[in-house]
Design an enzyme around this catalytic site. Structure first.
Site, PDB file in Angstrom:
ATOM      1  N   ASP A 131       5.167  21.285  24.605  1.00  0.00           N
ATOM      2  CA  ASP A 131       4.180  20.486  23.860  1.00  0.00           C
ATOM      3  C   ASP A 131       3.392  21.441  22.444  1.00  0.00           C
ATOM      4  O   ASP A 131       3.346  23.037  23.495  1.00  0.00           O
ATOM      5  CB  ASP A 131       3.374  20.020  25.178  1.00  0.00           C
ATOM      6  CG  ASP A 131       2.204  21.309  26.000  1.00  0.00           C
ATOM      7  OD1 ASP A 131       1.332  21.770  25.707  1.00  0.00           O
ATOM      8  OD2 ASP A 131       2.457  22.037  26.356  1.00  0.00           O
ATOM      9  N   CYS A 148      12.690  14.239   3.455  1.00  0.00           N
ATOM     10  CA  CYS A 148      11.919  13.614   4.871  1.00  0.00           C
ATOM     11  C   CYS A 148      11.900  12.287   4.859  1.00  0.00           C
ATOM     12  O   CYS A 148      11.277  11.910   3.572  1.00  0.00           O
ATOM     13  CB  CYS A 148      10.444  14.512   5.455  1.00  0.00           C
ATOM     14  SG  CYS A 148       9.191  13.618   5.964  1.00  0.00           S
ATOM     15  N   CYS A 175       6.167  10.453   3.676  1.00  0.00           N
ATOM     16  CA  CYS A 175       6.412  11.597   2.119  1.00  0.00           C
ATOM     17  C   CYS A 175       7.458   9.789   1.249  1.00  0.00           C
ATOM     18  O   CYS A 175       7.235  10.550   0.293  1.00  0.00           O
ATOM     19  CB  CYS A 175       8.071  12.290   2.511  1.00  0.00           C
ATOM     20  SG  CYS A 175       7.785  13.535   3.453  1.00  0.00           S
ATOM     21  N   ASP A 228      -1.914  18.866  31.777  1.00  0.00           N
ATOM     22  CA  ASP A 228      -1.855  19.785  31.865  1.00  0.00           C
ATOM     23  C   ASP A 228      -3.204  19.767  33.040  1.00  0.00           C
ATOM     24  O   ASP A 228      -4.088  18.913  33.377  1.00  0.00           O
ATOM     25  CB  ASP A 228      -2.557  20.893  30.915  1.00  0.00           C
ATOM     26  CG  ASP A 228      -3.254  20.717  30.166  1.00  0.00           C
ATOM     27  OD1 ASP A 228      -3.805  20.180  30.520  1.00  0.00           O
ATOM     28  OD2 ASP A 228      -2.790  21.723  29.316  1.00  0.00           O
ATOM     29  N   HIS A 279       3.111  13.798   8.959  1.00  0.00           N
ATOM     30  CA  HIS A 279       4.224  13.935   8.981  1.00  0.00           C
ATOM     31  C   HIS A 279       5.007  14.695   9.725  1.00  0.00           C
ATOM     32  O   HIS A 279       5.432  15.142   9.984  1.00  0.00           O
ATOM     33  CB  HIS A 279       3.839  14.736   7.218  1.00  0.00           C
ATOM     34  CG  HIS A 279       4.976  15.710   6.458  1.00  0.00           C
ATOM     35  ND1 HIS A 279       6.201  14.940   6.256  1.00  0.00           N
ATOM     36  CD2 HIS A 279       5.494  16.707   7.144  1.00  0.00           C
ATOM     37  CE1 HIS A 279       7.074  16.266   6.107  1.00  0.00           C
ATOM     38  NE2 HIS A 279       6.836  17.054   6.357  1.00  0.00           N
ATOM     39  N   CYS A 316       9.443  10.500   6.885  1.00  0.00           N
ATOM     40  CA  CYS A 316       8.523   9.704   6.868  1.00  0.00           C
ATOM     41  C   CYS A 316       8.141   8.831   5.830  1.00  0.00           C
ATOM     42  O   CYS A 316       7.711   9.302   4.731  1.00  0.00           O
ATOM     43  CB  CYS A 316       7.507  10.413   7.905  1.00  0.00           C
ATOM     44  SG  CYS A 316       6.872  12.058   6.444  1.00  0.00           S
TER      45      CYS A 316
END
Length: 379
Positions: free
Chosen positions: A268, A306, A311, A94, A337, A308
């Site tokens: 974002d 989840c 988890c 940015d 997570h 991931c």
């Protein structure tokens, strides 16, 4: 050939949302896509390997902060931001405008640029469109942002009109001083607050300059969600169909879905990483504050839906213990997570677009997440 190109894949028949691919010098990524924020050339507590493992295809870094530390000259000497931080996928920087303009009591805006105080040591600094381009050329991201004024919300019409016109003039100066247009794509930023006339003026002025992509700025700055959605409904259709559209600073789950429905390709926000450090987690059933005492003996995963690795391997009780003790590993787990949750959410959004059912997906997701409930807790 342009450094940044957009390839349209499909329009959802149910919602009008679009599926596409953005091509960059460091690879391509499907859209709609969420970009994790690595302000200081790192996504806090995450390694590049973590980000790749969770499916991040592009990340964002900040011009203002990297200019101050370690300095764009050092990053240029290292071979650019990709080599400096060991990230071989696309990067967007940015302009630093939001950070500069957030220093409202420490800055002075002129036609030439902005004079302000370094928030680290009080040193007087000056950032102009030309300086902004020079810094980003040295940093070497795939996508650069034009230097714009990010006005406060709310703002009077006359102030906003003058601000939009200054942003247009600064955008022209950015184009003229951009030294590497064949290697780095420069996006213009549409401003105008909640004024439809000014959004149209800003979009038309920037489209005439033929940027390879366009961002919508000045949202998620305190306005209600219905105002943000209304602005997107009349602003996004103004932007070219054959170029990427980026909604800056938006990262709450409901806003990602609503933004995609309104034609946004890229998002974002620091939200998922910031709240993770406070022990707040995004789950398929809503917000979970793992610091709360009721989780002290809760040996279930953060989110039973989840996939991931957090988890799959760690309990709420263990993560609560780590966060309460300010252990870095705890912040790594909560951050991983949350980012995985948003990246998976966007993957599900893309699937729903392919299958022409994004409005149905929104209804199901909002119902499960609790957004449809009175007094629902949001971020």
């Amino acid at each position: 050939m342009a450094a940044i190109t957009y390839e349209h894949i499909k329009t959802c028949k149910q919602s009008g949302a679009r599926l596409g691919i953005v091509h960059t010098p460091h690879g391509s990524f499907e859209t709609p896509m969420f970009m994790p924020v690595g302000t200081l050339a790192t996504v806090k507590t995450m390694s590049p390997e973590d980000l790749k493992d969770m499916g991040a295809k592009i990340i964002l870094s900040n011009t203002y902060h990297l200019w101050l530390r370690p300095g764009h000259d050092i990053i240029k000497e290292a071979g650019g931001l990709h080599k400096f931080m060991n990230w071989d996928r696309p990067i967007l920087t940015d302009s630093g405008g939001f950070q500069v303009f957030s220093l409202s009591d420490m800055r002075k805006i002129t036609e030439e640029g902005v004079e302000f105080k370094n928030h680290l040591n009080g040193e007087r600094l000056f950032l102009s469109p030309e300086k902004c381009m020079s810094i980003q050329n040295d940093l070497g991201p795939d996508i650069m942002m034009a230097f714009d004024e990010c006005p406060p919300y709310p703002a009077e019409y006359d102030y906003m009109k003058a601000s939009v016109e200054r942003t247009t003039r600064w955008a022209e100066r950015c184009i003229k001083s951009h030294a590497r247009p064949d290697e780095q794509g420069l996006f213009g930023i549409v401003q105008g607050g909640e004024y439809e006339e000014l959004r149209r003026q800003s979009a038309n002025d920037l489209i005439a300059m033929d940027f390879p992509g366009y961002a919508i700025g000045g949202l998620s700055v305190g306005e209600p969600k219905d105002v943000m959605n209304r602005v997107l409904e009349y602003t996004t259709p103004l932007l070219p169909q054959d170029k990427p559209r980026y909604l800056m600073g938006v990262g709450s789950p409901d806003s990602l879905v609503d933004g995609a429905i309104r034609g946004i390709d890229m998002f974002d926000c620091v939200l998922p990483t910031r709240i993770a450090r406070n022990g707040t987690l995004m789950t398929s059933e809503g917000r979970l504050v793992v610091r709360n005492a009721k989780y002290a003996r809760d040996f279930r995963p953060i989110d039973e839906n989840c996939s991931c690795h957090v988890c799959q391997n760690y309990s709420r009780a263990y993560i609560r213990h780590l966060v309460k003790c300010s252990e870095t590993f705890g912040f790594r787990l909560t951050t991983y997570h949350n980012l995985h949750f948003l990246l998976t959410l966007m993957e599900n959004v893309r699937t729903a677009i392919r299958e022409d059912r994004l409005l149905d997906f929104r209804e199901e997701f909002f119902e499960m997440y609790g957004f449809n409930k009175p007094n629902a807790k949001n971020f």
